[in-house]
Every structure is written in C-alpha cells, then in structure tokens.
Design a protein around this motif. Structure first.
Motif, PDB file in Angstrom:
ATOM      1  N   PHE A   1       0.828  -1.208   0.000  1.00 55.59           N
ATOM      2  CA  PHE A   1       0.000   0.000   0.000  1.00 55.59           C
ATOM      3  C   PHE A   1       0.866   1.264   0.000  1.00 55.59           C
ATOM      4  CE2 PHE A   1      -2.291   3.263   2.544  1.00 55.59           C
ATOM      5  CZ  PHE A   1      -3.282   3.543   1.623  1.00 55.59           C
ATOM      6  N   LYS A   2       1.894   1.290   0.841  1.00 56.16           N
ATOM      7  CA  LYS A   2       2.750   2.468   0.951  1.00 56.16           C
ATOM      8  C   LYS A   2       3.502   2.751  -0.345  1.00 56.16           C
ATOM      9  CE  LYS A   2       2.356   4.454   4.980  1.00 56.16           C
ATOM     10  NZ  LYS A   2       1.983   5.885   5.072  1.00 56.16           N
ATOM     11  N   THR A   3       3.788   1.700  -1.120  1.00 57.54           N
ATOM     12  CA  THR A   3       4.516   1.878  -2.375  1.00 57.54           C
ATOM     13  C   THR A   3       3.576   2.086  -3.560  1.00 57.54           C
ATOM     14  OG1 THR A   3       4.617  -0.524  -2.649  1.00 57.54           O
ATOM     15  CG2 THR A   3       6.519   0.553  -1.608  1.00 57.54           C
ATOM     16  N   GLY A   4       2.267   2.051  -3.308  1.00 56.24           N
ATOM     17  CA  GLY A   4       1.298   2.292  -4.367  1.00 56.24           C
ATOM     18  C   GLY A   4       0.965   1.083  -5.218  1.00 56.24           C
ATOM     19  N   ALA A   5       1.411  -0.100  -4.802  1.00 53.42           N
ATOM     20  CA  ALA A   5       1.129  -1.310  -5.582  1.00 53.42           C
ATOM     21  C   ALA A   5      -0.339  -1.712  -5.479  1.00 53.42           C
ATOM     22  CB  ALA A   5       2.023  -2.460  -5.125  1.00 53.42           C
ATOM     23  N   ILE A   6      -0.981  -1.385  -4.354  1.00 49.55           N
ATOM     24  CA  ILE A   6      -2.415  -1.633  -4.177  1.00 49.55           C
ATOM     25  C   ILE A   6      -3.086  -0.335  -3.732  1.00 49.55           C
ATOM     26  CG2 ILE A   6      -2.203  -4.097  -3.690  1.00 49.55           C
ATOM     27  CD1 ILE A   6      -2.334  -3.497  -0.721  1.00 49.55           C
ATOM     28  N   GLY A   7      -4.351  -0.197  -4.074  1.00 51.78           N
ATOM     29  CA  GLY A   7      -5.063   1.041  -3.779  1.00 51.78           C
ATOM     30  C   GLY A   7      -5.569   1.151  -2.358  1.00 51.78           C
ATOM     31  N   ARG A   8      -5.767  -0.008  -1.712  1.00 48.91           N
ATOM     32  CA  ARG A   8      -6.207  -0.007  -0.316  1.00 48.91           C
ATOM     33  C   ARG A   8      -5.670  -1.255   0.364  1.00 48.91           C
ATOM     34  NH1 ARG A   8     -10.585  -3.353   0.775  1.00 48.91           N
ATOM     35  NH2 ARG A   8     -11.098  -2.146   2.638  1.00 48.91           N
ATOM     36  N   MET A   9      -5.418  -1.128   1.658  1.00 50.89           N
ATOM     37  CA  MET A   9      -4.953  -2.283   2.416  1.00 50.89           C
ATOM     38  C   MET A   9      -6.086  -3.252   2.664  1.00 50.89           C
ATOM     39  SD  MET A   9      -2.236  -1.146   5.345  1.00 50.89           S
ATOM     40  CE  MET A   9      -2.369  -2.788   6.104  1.00 50.89           C
TER      41      MET A   9
END
Length: 470
Positions: free
Chosen positions: A31-39
């Motif tokens: 999430f912090k790296t932007g790989a997914i939009g939400r945890m």
C-alpha cells in the motif's frame, strides 16, 4: 511493471509465528509503495495475499503468496509465507529462492515458539534478515522487553536501527539511530523531524555506539576513525550496515505499526532497499550433476537457470508454476528443459503474480520471480534450464509427515475419485503423502498435523466434490 536489472531487485521471504502481523505488514508495504489502492484485512477476508477460500474462512495464511512493488527504482518481491506450523513446508520452499528474510515479532507477544522455528530456517539457509517488531500500537506493546527476547532467543547480533517513541496507543514516532534524528508521525502517517526526546537520549547513545561499532567492524580505517572522532558519516554507516547485513554479522531491528497512517513504514522501506542484498549477490550456485557437486553461474549472461518452488492450481486459471530465475531469462513462447525430469517444456504464457492478481509478461529475467502456466511435467523443486544445462539445484528439504489418519470415501465407489483428487492436491503440497495400508487395505493420509488434514480435506471437497470420513 517494468523489467528490472538483478541489482535493483530485492527478494524477501516474510516469516513469523502465526498471528505476528506478517501478512498485514506485507499489505502495508504494498500500500505504501502504491502497488495496491487499499490495504486488505486478514480478519475481514479482504487480504490481497490471503485470498484462497480456506485462508478467508480460517483467517490465517495457508499458502505462499507473492506481492511485488516498486520503491525508489527498486523492485521488492515479497514472498509471504504461512506462520502456522502445519504449513512450514511453504516457508522452507520460499526461503530456498530468496536472498533475505523479514522476520516479524509482535510487540505485544514477543518471541514465540514459531518465531524460533522460522529463525532456525533463516539460519539453515544462511540468509541475511531484518527483524521487524510489529503491532507497536497494541495495548501491551513493550519494545524493550521484546528486543531483549530477540537478543536472548534469536540472535545476540540483533541491533536496533530505530527506537520507538511511545508504545501502545501512544506510539507516535521513531528515533533513526543512524541519522541521529527523531521523527514524529501524524494520523495520516506523515513524519516531521524533531529533537530526540531527552528521556531517550541515553538509550539512543547506547544504540548509536553499538550500531556504529557494527558498521565499522569490516573496515579498519572506519574503526580507527570512529575510535578517534566518535563519528562516522551517514554514507559510511550505510555502507558498513550493508556489508554487516550481507555477511550476517548483525541483524537490523525495526519497529512499526501498520494501522492508521503506518508509523515507521517509510523507514522500513528504506531499510529493505538500502540494507538487504540485491538478487545478484550470489555469482554462483552449487548444483548436482549425478553425485558430483558443480558450480552453476548466475546472472543475465549465463545460460538460463530457474527453480520451481511452488505449484498453484487455481479455479478457471489452471496450474501455475511459481519460479525463481537465477540466470538468463525464461521466455514466453519458448521451450525450456526440465533438467530434473529430463523433459522439454513448452512455455506458453508467463505472469507476474501480485497476490490474487496476475499480469501477463513476456519474460522472467535473472534475479526475478514469476509464474508459468500449464507446464505438463514440472513439479515443486524442479530445476529448469537452457539446452545444455545438465546439473540440478539441490532438492527442497520438505519436512517429513509426523501424523496420520485413515480415510474412507463418504460414498461407496468414490475410492478412485478420492485418490485422484489427493494426487492433484499433492502436486501443490508435497508435505503430505497418501497410500493404502498393505494389511488393512485402508487409505492412509500422512501429514503435518490436524490443521493440515482439515485443510486438505476441505480443499478435496470444495475442488473435486468428494468427501471422506476418518
């Protein structure tokens, strides 16, 4: 995601005791790296990594999953493994294809039996590691106590690179020991530089001296400089830490909370990128040619060499062979030799796996992870290579089954259906065996424990519509 050179890839296995927050930590990194939009949430069944139906129902990791992300021109391949003892074979396979490990220890629970077990696997594989104290926001979090347990029960070479400011619901910042600065976090996870709290000054000075000594240990000039001046530049400290982590002369300890804005997550990303070794750290691997040990070259210029470390059969998608490429590249639309089985495989399609999502790719390059679909004669642990490669990588040392139960089909005449279903499941999970008792003629299932049996039989019923009694 673009292709990365081996020196810009970090392959990391995440291991821990069950419930230490390992999968949630992986979600937070993605999430912090932007790989997914939400945890996602393990407890709510929305995790991007614990996505199989059995994992959703049991609210725990059962299968290895890969999550990849990009941070400062570096690719992280996070290999999330189960913490439950019955599924330790998944962790063993994952640790065989990475250069480092990230070991989670919960701040409100400390070092547990499973922590010691996975740490032994890290030791057995001679891997560098970062130890992450998770759940620092929990009510009974106690970093000092947990750190003492880490030093006593895991390694005396564990050294904090961060000190937490506050604990439990008051956890709101970190002291970066190498930088000599404090950072306070707001509710969104934004950090602001601040003075080191006076009450932490003594603890900081002790941690600083220990870290600087460890960083200078491999360079006589740095030792002399530190003894004379009492200081090292940040670049000198970083280089010293990189060498120490690579050579396993010490293990950095970090502290995080993944809730809210994620206190400590950005410094953890920095530690992964700067301190853990790149995927090209090993120039050669030891292979087996018959009974003879041989050297196998790694890197982009060497003949293609890869290892399959997991088989995953997914509904409506088919069979995926998850692999690590060590040399050359595995190309979609090409042929590759299965050296272990002495067969030729046609590589029709390749994918990068992002938890439950997958992206079609043209190749898996040296140092990277990926998956091929529908390889006919390939099994867990097999070595794949270019034509002319005639040595295999050592077999994965899966644990030996320690429990057994007898099985009877719930319906008469389903014996073959049960046997065929279990055979297919065994392709994904080599840690169980099934056979007929020569005396009683009963079907016997051998595995790693009650939870293991429960999951096997659940999957048998769900996927193959056949049930058994025991």
């Amino acid at each position: 995601m673009k292709s990365y050179a081996p020196e810009h890839i970090r392959n990391i296995a995440l291991v821990s005791h069950q419930g230490a927050g390992k999968t949630t930590l992986a979600e937070a990194v993605l999430f912090k790296t932007g790989a997914i939009g939400r945890m996602g949430s393990v407890d709510e069944g929305t995790s991007n990594l614990d996505y199989h139906q059995s994992e959703i129902e049991h609210k725990t990791s059962i299968f290895t999953a890969i999550g990849s992300c990009e941070y400062e021109e570096t690719k992280f391949n996070l290999v999330d493994t189960p913490g439950f003892e019955d599924f330790r074979g998944e962790a063993i396979a994952a640790l065989s294809v990475v250069e480092s490990a990230m070991v989670s220890v919960r701040a409100d629970g400390g070092v547990e039996v499973g922590t010691e077990a996975v740490w032994q696997l890290v030791e057995d594989n001679d891997l560098p590691a970062i130890i992450v104290v998770t759940k620092m926001d929990k009510e009974h979090a106690n970093f000092e106590q947990v750190y003492a347990q880490i030093r006593e029960r895991l390694s005396a070479k564990a050294i904090p690179v961060q000190l937490p400011i506050g604990e439990g619901e008051n956890f709101h910042g970190l002291v970066d020991v190498a930088l000599g600065k404090a950072f306070l976090y707001d509710a969104s996870g934004k950090a602001t530089e601040a003075e080191i709290p006076e009450e932490m000054r003594e603890a900081y000075e002790e941690a600083r001296e220990e870290l600087f000594n460890a960083a200078a240990e491999h360079d006589d000039a740095l030792v002399e400089k530190f003894l004379e001046e009492g200081e090292l530049s940040y670049e000198e400290i970083t280089r010293g830490i990189q060498i120490g982590v690579r050579d396993r002369t010490f293990f950095p300890v970090c502290a995080v909370s993944t809730t809210g804005g994620g206190v400590g997550m950005r410094p953890l990303l920095h530690c992964i990128k700067e301190y853990l070794p790149a995927s090209n750290v090993r120039e050669t691997l030891t292979g087996l040619k018959g009974e003879e040990l041989v050297e196998l070259k790694t890197g982009t210029e060497a003949p293609t060499l890869a290892r399959v470390f997991k088989i995953s059969i997914e509904k409506d998608a088919g069979e995926f062979s998850l692999m690590r490429c060590y040399a050359g590249s595995v190309e979609a639309g090409s042929e590759i030799q299965n050296v272990s089985q002495e067969k030729t495989e046609r590589v029709s399609q390749l994918f990068s796996l992002e938890g439950k999502n997958r992206e079609k790719i043209e190749r898996i390059t040296a140092g990277d992870l990926g998956a091929a679909v529908k390889l006919k004669d390939t099994h867990c642990g097999d070595t794949l290579g270019a034509r002319g490669v005639d040595a295999t990588l050592p077999k994965i040392a899966y644990p030996v089954p320690n429990s057994r139960v007898t099985l009877r089909p719930a319906k008469d005449g389903d014996d073959d259906k049960v046997a065929q279903g279990l055979h297919r499941l065994h392709e994904e999970d080599p840690t169980f065996l099934v056979h007929n008792d020569p005396e009683t003629h009963e079907m016997v299932l051998e595995g790693m424990g009650e939870m293991h049996f429960e999951i096997i039989l659940e999957r048998l019923a769900r996927r193959y519509s056949v049930e058994v009694t025991r």
